[in-house]
Design an enzyme around this catalytic site. Sequence first.
Site, PDB file in Angstrom:
ATOM      1  N   ASP A 232       0.825  -1.207   0.009  1.00  0.00           N
ATOM      2  CA  ASP A 232       0.038  -0.010  -0.080  1.00  0.00           C
ATOM      3  C   ASP A 232       0.746   1.220   0.077  1.00  0.00           C
ATOM      4  O   ASP A 232       2.082   1.035   0.032  1.00  0.00           O
ATOM      5  CB  ASP A 232      -0.887  -0.054   1.195  1.00  0.00           C
ATOM      6  CG  ASP A 232      -2.271   0.848   1.056  1.00  0.00           C
ATOM      7  OD1 ASP A 232      -2.064   1.731  -0.177  1.00  0.00           O
ATOM      8  OD2 ASP A 232      -3.031   0.577   1.464  1.00  0.00           O
TER       9      ASP A 232
HETATM   10  C1  BGC Z   1      -4.984   3.331   0.238  1.00  0.00           C
HETATM   11  C2  BGC Z   1      -5.543   2.166  -0.946  1.00  0.00           C
HETATM   12  C3  BGC Z   1      -5.145   2.826  -2.203  1.00  0.00           C
HETATM   13  C4  BGC Z   1      -3.736   3.411  -2.316  1.00  0.00           C
HETATM   14  C5  BGC Z   1      -3.364   4.117  -3.760  1.00  0.00           C
HETATM   15  C6  BGC Z   1      -3.782   4.042  -0.089  1.00  0.00           C
HETATM   16  O1  BGC Z   1      -3.738   4.990   0.763  1.00  0.00           O
HETATM   17  O2  BGC Z   1      -5.077   2.605   1.280  1.00  0.00           O
HETATM   18  O3  BGC Z   1      -6.480   1.497  -0.523  1.00  0.00           O
HETATM   19  O4  BGC Z   1      -5.551   1.876  -3.326  1.00  0.00           O
HETATM   20  O5  BGC Z   1      -3.785   4.397  -1.190  1.00  0.00           O
HETATM   21  O6  BGC Z   1      -4.220   5.268  -3.726  1.00  0.00           O
END
Ligand code: BGC
Length: 745
Positions: free
Chosen positions: A263
């Site tokens: 993530d």
């Molecule tokens: C979130 C994810 C997301 C990623 C990319 C993160 O902050 O937890 O769900 O896909 O950002 O934007």
Amino acid sequence: MKKEALEKLLADMSIDEKIGQLVQITAQFYEDDTVVTGPASKMALSEAALSMIGSVLGSTGAGKLKKIQEAHMEKHPHHIPLLFMGDVINGFKTIFPIPLGQGASFDPVLSGQLASIAAKEAAVSGLHVTFSPMADLARDARWGRVMESTGEDVYMNGRFAEEMVKGYQGKNIADPYRIAACIKHFAAYGAPTAGRDYNNVELSERTLREDYLPAYQKAVDAGCALAMASFNSLNRIPSTANRWLLHDVLRAEMGFKGVVISDWAAIEELICHGVAENTKEAARLAFEAGVDIDMMTAAYASQLKALIEEGAVRADALDAAAMRVLELKNKLGLFEHPYKDADEATEKQYILCSAHRKAAREAAAKSFVLLKNEGVLPLKKQGESIAFIGPYAEERWVHGAWSIFADEKNNVTLKEGIANKLGLREDIRFAKGAEILDEGQTVADFAKSVVSEVSAEAREKLLSEAVEAAAASDKVVLALGEHPAQSGEAASRAELTLSDGQMELLRHVSAVNKNTAVVLFTGRPLDLRAVEKYAKSVLVVWFPGTESGNAIADVLFADVCPSGRLPMSFPYAVGQVPVFYSEFSTGRPAALTGEDSRFGSKYLDIPNKPLHPFGFGLTYTQFSYSPVTLSRTHIAAHERVTASVTVENTGGFAAEETVQLYIKDDCAGVIRPVRALKGFKKVFLKPGERACVSFEIGEAMLRFYNINMEYKSEPGAFTVFVGGSSETQNCARFMLEPETEEVMR
Ligand code: BGC
């Protein structure tokens, strides 16, 4: 490209090029209009490293992405195309209800269709991968990301995850208008301690396997191309550094063959977690755990080479990880068609086209849940004057927190929806009444802080205009709710109530007009006790998306009858949270110990039951159920029993009923839930019409992790409930016979 050609390409790539495939950045490195937060802003990538990265996130637009692709491929030593990824969650530009609202539709196949529309819009705009679906089981309404989940139920979440993956990916991700899906957040991100985002998750292995893994498994079985490691730690090990989780469970046991991505900035965050002393150690831990792509840190770019040269990580593991990324590019057909579907003409043709808007309108109407109705709804198109009041009466931000590519100017407000249906008339009044937030209350959106700064006098004026409109009308529809930025990522709340200003508005309006219905915009279950004290009717509309106002008007005026059911229990009070229907038996159930006894499993001050349970939802008609009949009372493991009911529409409107099947294992070697959803079917019935609805039950539906952690059923009695909510008492019993020797052979 053939497998051999791909292998030849990998063999020819330098170590820097291979590492490059594992690095993901935002397009801010190509332009300067993206907000970058946290550790990412400190990212330092050299020109050379930049020319070799493998993927870009968060940017769209056919023209722009084609240019970036062209320039990148030209510079790259082997001309390897980039992957463009983004968060296409509940739609791309045409926005559908938030995932929790889609859960309320109890219609996973519909969500699959919405995912395929989203894929089409995203694909023509240049995206190859979406970070969706989120299959995290969500039982704690304090956690803001419940809005991105389809709810509290294991079976339902699995069905939605499966259909969404199929919807995005189709049969082949290389096909036109298909994008690759990414199941997230692996694993158990939805159970943070005390509902606080990013917090540690403590779960027994039994609970993890029984309740949390099945939905991800459904996505894996549907062929999901990527998986995202979750931010949280699980039993004190951050998922990003958890080899058992990402390798032994996800790959070896669950059979996942695709790309694992971290993530956002999660590799660097291993330092904050306190499991890595520095970036180098963080890179090693994540890589060894099985994270292929490093989203938004320079950890892999800056450290992996040295780690390999020192022998701290294996070169063949780098080959395998880079190969997985190349394979994904190959499966998307990018080596032959690096722009895939990106095309300015089709972008114009499909994005927000009338077919997509129509689907958005229908899906939104199906997601609304009528929680209470003492006669205010439905409204009449003629013959009654109505005041539409509240901060959501003309609010345009109605697509929720995660629709980052959406433009709110495309959304239909409630006022516009009413005007589209009735025209603007003198007997239809509108007033704002209050702001969503109280004075000085701040919520941070992704990009900015939203602060309410309306003066006391202005608030007074809004209130008095609203009271005047309410007093002059036969009925009031009060559009209230959470601020869209009060749910979503990093939006945990300890108080699940509306702002004081909105409650004041409700009290004043209902004092002058008893026929007050509340239309509630929300990203999570709220404590609605106070709202229901004053409102005669309550319709939950979540964040409905682009066609919000039209869909709400359809349901308020009964062009479509409400059919949504709660995908998460609405608590009686926050003190009950997490509260969910499939709780476990205790030795002292409150029902057995009785009201007068102190020593039951209960609260002294509030009931155990939520205000509204999972699966509950009213409509403008009524349905009656015949008792459950079973085709047999005993089955062997290889046999099946059919449970049937006859459902009749006994009211005055044609409407859809969601018939739900729950099963309770009456006695087993480990404690089982008091009941668990095993199926649901929708029937549309005209007034007076009946239908027989049946479910087939087989031994596979009765399995669980037994005392030895084997996934098996145990013979004995089972209670089958069939009805209109998780509280139905309409039931019958059957026995699963012990296996005879003959069957076992
Ligand atoms: C979130 C994810 C997301 C990623 C990319 C993160 O902050 O937890 O769900 O896909 O950002 O934007």
